[in-house]
Write a protein that holds these residues in place. Sequence first.
Motif, PDB file in Angstrom:
ATOM      1  N   CYS A 179       0.834  -1.222   0.000  1.00  0.00           N
ATOM      2  CA  CYS A 179       0.000   0.000   0.000  1.00  0.00           C
ATOM      3  C   CYS A 179       0.860   1.261   0.000  1.00  0.00           C
ATOM      4  CB  CYS A 179      -0.876  -0.001   1.246  1.00  0.00           C
ATOM      5  SG  CYS A 179       0.092  -0.213   2.762  1.00  0.00           S
ATOM      6  N   GLY A 180       2.176   1.083   0.200  1.00  0.00           N
ATOM      7  CA  GLY A 180       3.052   2.252   0.253  1.00  0.00           C
ATOM      8  C   GLY A 180       3.318   2.712   1.687  1.00  0.00           C
ATOM      9  N   TYR A 181       2.717   2.028   2.659  1.00  0.00           N
ATOM     10  CA  TYR A 181       2.965   2.367   4.074  1.00  0.00           C
ATOM     11  C   TYR A 181       3.828   1.267   4.699  1.00  0.00           C
ATOM     12  CZ  TYR A 181      -0.380   6.119   3.569  1.00  0.00           C
ATOM     13  OH  TYR A 181      -1.002   7.260   3.156  1.00  0.00           O
ATOM     14  N   ALA A 182       4.356   1.563   5.893  1.00  0.00           N
ATOM     15  CA  ALA A 182       5.302   0.628   6.511  1.00  0.00           C
ATOM     16  C   ALA A 182       4.653  -0.710   6.849  1.00  0.00           C
ATOM     17  CB  ALA A 182       5.892   1.258   7.761  1.00  0.00           C
ATOM     18  N   GLY A 183       3.373  -0.733   7.033  1.00  0.00           N
ATOM     19  CA  GLY A 183       2.675  -1.978   7.371  1.00  0.00           C
ATOM     20  C   GLY A 183       1.212  -1.679   7.633  1.00  0.00           C
ATOM     21  N   CYS A 184       0.470  -2.685   8.081  1.00  0.00           N
ATOM     22  CA  CYS A 184      -0.977  -2.524   8.256  1.00  0.00           C
ATOM     23  C   CYS A 184      -1.298  -1.482   9.336  1.00  0.00           C
ATOM     24  CB  CYS A 184      -1.612  -3.861   8.604  1.00  0.00           C
ATOM     25  SG  CYS A 184      -1.362  -5.102   7.307  1.00  0.00           S
ATOM     26  N   ASP A 185      -0.502  -1.418  10.408  1.00  0.00           N
ATOM     27  CA  ASP A 185      -0.758  -0.423  11.456  1.00  0.00           C
ATOM     28  C   ASP A 185      -0.668   0.995  10.893  1.00  0.00           C
ATOM     29  OD1 ASP A 185      -1.021  -2.441  13.244  1.00  0.00           O
ATOM     30  OD2 ASP A 185       0.915  -2.161  14.228  1.00  0.00           O
ATOM     31  N   SER A 186       0.379   1.231  10.099  1.00  0.00           N
ATOM     32  CA  SER A 186       0.577   2.575   9.532  1.00  0.00           C
ATOM     33  C   SER A 186      -0.554   2.928   8.576  1.00  0.00           C
ATOM     34  CB  SER A 186       1.890   2.664   8.774  1.00  0.00           C
ATOM     35  OG  SER A 186       2.928   2.192   9.553  1.00  0.00           O
ATOM     36  N   LEU A 187      -0.985   1.936   7.778  1.00  0.00           N
ATOM     37  CA  LEU A 187      -2.074   2.234   6.835  1.00  0.00           C
ATOM     38  C   LEU A 187      -3.369   2.512   7.602  1.00  0.00           C
ATOM     39  CD1 LEU A 187      -3.209   2.566   4.018  1.00  0.00           C
ATOM     40  CD2 LEU A 187      -3.629   0.114   3.931  1.00  0.00           C
ATOM     41  N   ALA A 188      -3.633   1.725   8.653  1.00  0.00           N
ATOM     42  CA  ALA A 188      -4.852   1.954   9.442  1.00  0.00           C
ATOM     43  C   ALA A 188      -4.847   3.374  10.001  1.00  0.00           C
ATOM     44  CB  ALA A 188      -4.928   0.934  10.576  1.00  0.00           C
ATOM     45  N   GLN A 189      -3.689   3.796  10.475  1.00  0.00           N
ATOM     46  CA  GLN A 189      -3.549   5.156  11.030  1.00  0.00           C
ATOM     47  C   GLN A 189      -3.859   6.198   9.943  1.00  0.00           C
ATOM     48  OE1 GLN A 189       0.441   5.888  12.337  1.00  0.00           O
ATOM     49  NE2 GLN A 189      -0.264   6.880  14.213  1.00  0.00           N
ATOM     50  N   ALA A 190      -3.298   5.953   8.730  1.00  0.00           N
ATOM     51  CA  ALA A 190      -3.490   6.912   7.629  1.00  0.00           C
ATOM     52  C   ALA A 190      -4.943   6.955   7.172  1.00  0.00           C
ATOM     53  CB  ALA A 190      -2.572   6.547   6.460  1.00  0.00           C
ATOM     54  N   ILE A 191      -5.591   5.769   7.097  1.00  0.00           N
ATOM     55  CA  ILE A 191      -6.999   5.751   6.671  1.00  0.00           C
ATOM     56  C   ILE A 191      -7.852   6.473   7.713  1.00  0.00           C
ATOM     57  CG2 ILE A 191      -9.015   4.283   6.226  1.00  0.00           C
ATOM     58  CD1 ILE A 191      -7.101   2.185   5.042  1.00  0.00           C
ATOM     59  N   ALA A 192      -7.612   6.158   9.000  1.00  0.00           N
ATOM     60  CA  ALA A 192      -8.410   6.785  10.067  1.00  0.00           C
ATOM     61  C   ALA A 192      -8.219   8.297  10.078  1.00  0.00           C
ATOM     62  CB  ALA A 192      -8.019   6.193  11.416  1.00  0.00           C
ATOM     63  N   ALA A 193      -7.021   8.743   9.686  1.00  0.00           N
ATOM     64  CA  ALA A 193      -6.753  10.193   9.670  1.00  0.00           C
ATOM     65  C   ALA A 193      -7.216  10.840   8.365  1.00  0.00           C
ATOM     66  CB  ALA A 193      -5.256  10.425   9.872  1.00  0.00           C
ATOM     67  N   GLY A 194      -7.779  10.045   7.474  1.00  0.00           N
ATOM     68  CA  GLY A 194      -8.259  10.596   6.196  1.00  0.00           C
ATOM     69  C   GLY A 194      -7.137  10.860   5.209  1.00  0.00           C
ATOM     70  N   GLN A 195      -5.940  10.261   5.481  1.00  0.00           N
ATOM     71  CA  GLN A 195      -4.807  10.503   4.572  1.00  0.00           C
ATOM     72  C   GLN A 195      -4.670   9.426   3.505  1.00  0.00           C
ATOM     73  OE1 GLN A 195      -1.877  10.591   7.603  1.00  0.00           O
ATOM     74  NE2 GLN A 195      -2.309  12.697   8.192  1.00  0.00           N
ATOM     75  N   ALA A 196      -5.428   8.356   3.622  1.00  0.00           N
ATOM     76  CA  ALA A 196      -5.413   7.286   2.611  1.00  0.00           C
ATOM     77  C   ALA A 196      -6.847   6.845   2.374  1.00  0.00           C
ATOM     78  CB  ALA A 196      -4.563   6.107   3.095  1.00  0.00           C
ATOM     79  N   PRO A 197      -7.175   6.420   1.145  1.00  0.00           N
ATOM     80  CA  PRO A 197      -8.555   6.002   0.872  1.00  0.00           C
ATOM     81  C   PRO A 197      -8.881   4.644   1.508  1.00  0.00           C
ATOM     82  CG  PRO A 197      -7.187   5.695  -1.070  1.00  0.00           C
ATOM     83  CD  PRO A 197      -6.316   6.360  -0.051  1.00  0.00           C
ATOM     84  N   ALA A 198     -10.160   4.374   1.617  1.00  0.00           N
ATOM     85  CA  ALA A 198     -10.609   3.122   2.251  1.00  0.00           C
ATOM     86  C   ALA A 198     -10.149   1.894   1.482  1.00  0.00           C
ATOM     87  CB  ALA A 198     -12.130   3.128   2.363  1.00  0.00           C
ATOM     88  N   ASN A 199      -9.862   2.065   0.195  1.00  0.00           N
ATOM     89  CA  ASN A 199      -9.452   0.900  -0.617  1.00  0.00           C
ATOM     90  C   ASN A 199      -7.946   0.879  -0.870  1.00  0.00           C
ATOM     91  OD1 ASN A 199      -9.107   2.944  -2.402  1.00  0.00           O
ATOM     92  ND2 ASN A 199     -10.621   2.270  -3.896  1.00  0.00           N
ATOM     93  N   ALA A 200      -7.177   1.466   0.034  1.00  0.00           N
ATOM     94  CA  ALA A 200      -5.729   1.603  -0.202  1.00  0.00           C
ATOM     95  C   ALA A 200      -4.969   0.280  -0.098  1.00  0.00           C
ATOM     96  CB  ALA A 200      -5.129   2.613   0.765  1.00  0.00           C
ATOM     97  N   CYS A 201      -5.544  -0.712   0.558  1.00  0.00           N
ATOM     98  CA  CYS A 201      -4.824  -1.997   0.693  1.00  0.00           C
ATOM     99  C   CYS A 201      -5.091  -2.860  -0.530  1.00  0.00           C
ATOM    100  CB  CYS A 201      -5.268  -2.733   1.952  1.00  0.00           C
ATOM    101  SG  CYS A 201      -4.601  -4.411   2.016  1.00  0.00           S
ATOM    102  N   PRO A 202      -4.077  -3.110  -1.363  1.00  0.00           N
ATOM    103  CA  PRO A 202      -4.303  -3.908  -2.577  1.00  0.00           C
ATOM    104  C   PRO A 202      -4.500  -5.385  -2.286  1.00  0.00           C
ATOM    105  CG  PRO A 202      -1.991  -3.302  -2.415  1.00  0.00           C
ATOM    106  CD  PRO A 202      -2.682  -2.657  -1.248  1.00  0.00           C
ATOM    107  N   VAL A 203      -4.125  -5.816  -1.100  1.00  0.00           N
ATOM    108  CA  VAL A 203      -4.276  -7.236  -0.767  1.00  0.00           C
ATOM    109  C   VAL A 203      -5.729  -7.545  -0.371  1.00  0.00           C
ATOM    110  CG1 VAL A 203      -3.506  -9.068   0.790  1.00  0.00           C
ATOM    111  CG2 VAL A 203      -1.872  -7.407  -0.081  1.00  0.00           C
ATOM    112  N   ALA A 204      -6.372  -6.566   0.275  1.00  0.00           N
ATOM    113  CA  ALA A 204      -7.762  -6.776   0.714  1.00  0.00           C
ATOM    114  C   ALA A 204      -8.699  -6.772  -0.494  1.00  0.00           C
ATOM    115  CB  ALA A 204      -8.151  -5.677   1.693  1.00  0.00           C
ATOM    116  N   ASN A 205      -9.777  -7.543  -0.403  1.00  0.00           N
ATOM    117  CA  ASN A 205     -10.730  -7.552  -1.525  1.00  0.00           C
ATOM    118  C   ASN A 205     -11.769  -6.428  -1.364  1.00  0.00           C
ATOM    119  OD1 ASN A 205     -12.591  -8.461   0.348  1.00  0.00           O
ATOM    120  ND2 ASN A 205     -12.238 -10.624  -0.155  1.00  0.00           N
ATOM    121  N   SER A 206     -12.664  -6.332  -2.337  1.00  0.00           N
ATOM    122  CA  SER A 206     -13.586  -5.191  -2.311  1.00  0.00           C
ATOM    123  C   SER A 206     -14.562  -5.264  -1.138  1.00  0.00           C
ATOM    124  CB  SER A 206     -14.327  -5.074  -3.645  1.00  0.00           C
ATOM    125  OG  SER A 206     -14.929  -6.286  -3.951  1.00  0.00           O
TER     126      SER A 206
END
Length: 295
Positions: free
Chosen positions: A71-98
């Motif tokens: 996703c471009g972040y250090a790991g799932c924790d970092s992405l969760a932080q970014a999504i919660a802060a509105g800095q990444a979209p809800a579909n930013a994880c390419p591994v997760a399905n729709s």
Amino acid sequence: MNLLEIVGNLGNVPVLSVSFQEVGIAAALIGAVGAVIGIFLGVAGKKFEVEVDEKEVQVREFLPGNNCGACGYAGCDSLAQAIAAGQAPANACPVANSAVHDQIAGVMGTSAGKTEKKVAFVKCAGSCDKTKVKYNYYGIQDCKKAAVAPGKGPKQCGYGCLGYGSCVKVCQFDAIHVINGIAYVDKEKCTSCSMCIAECPNNLIELVPYNTGHFVRCSSNDKGKDVKAGCSIGCIGCMMCVKACEFDAVKVTDNLAKIDYSKCTNCGKCAEKCPTKVILSELAGNAIKEQTKAV
Ligand code: SF4
Ligand code: SF4
């Protein structure tokens, strides 16, 4: 009265005598110090308290936990932080399905939007029976090591798959295998995490739309004559595919054909006309077996 009073000797061992009053004073002192420390810790705890973001916790629970960094972040924790802060979209994880993207969007009160499934594809078809080798390589069985060996590795073509499976080793989903000297992706297992893409020293792997059925299985920028000298299935830049395509979806740049997937209608004319059969015509859903048959 002294706090410690030696009242006598039992043999050579001194005996201490302490009054009840002194015990009481000591206990009161310890209690007072404890109370002061308690109040200090309580105030410090409040002052330095890190608030837990409930949204972040919920988003993190939906993320797969691979920590692959796709996703471009250090790991799932970092992405969760970014999504919660509105800095990444809800579909930013390419591994997760729709479905997971929708759940995350639900937490965030947004819409995940439509995500097109992509899968990894290896742009080389130069299996052992199709390519020539310059020399026998007995070094470490690792693509990055072999790629810096003389002549960019033992294969005649310096652009192709080295086949030592560095990509296989990093795939956490058992989605990529080396067969007859070439890496193939099982598109049904691929989660598009991109770990193999980062690992391949020859930049042979790219993400392509899951539903696309035509791919150029070559990465050589050599002229046709040189390609033919080392590989019977490489792209010779003859432009036959370009002429055959009615949708302007194929271009030849630097002696190599490339398909624009946004224009490709899967009509199959380019694959039909290709003299070396380097364009793979694959129906959606076919996986590794189909690719292997085509070799
Ligand atoms: S083949 Fe494996 S490593 Fe490569 S993108 Fe697919 S799942 Fe990820
Ligand atoms: S695709 Fe790249 S990493 Fe995988 S086996 Fe071939 S050269 Fe090695």
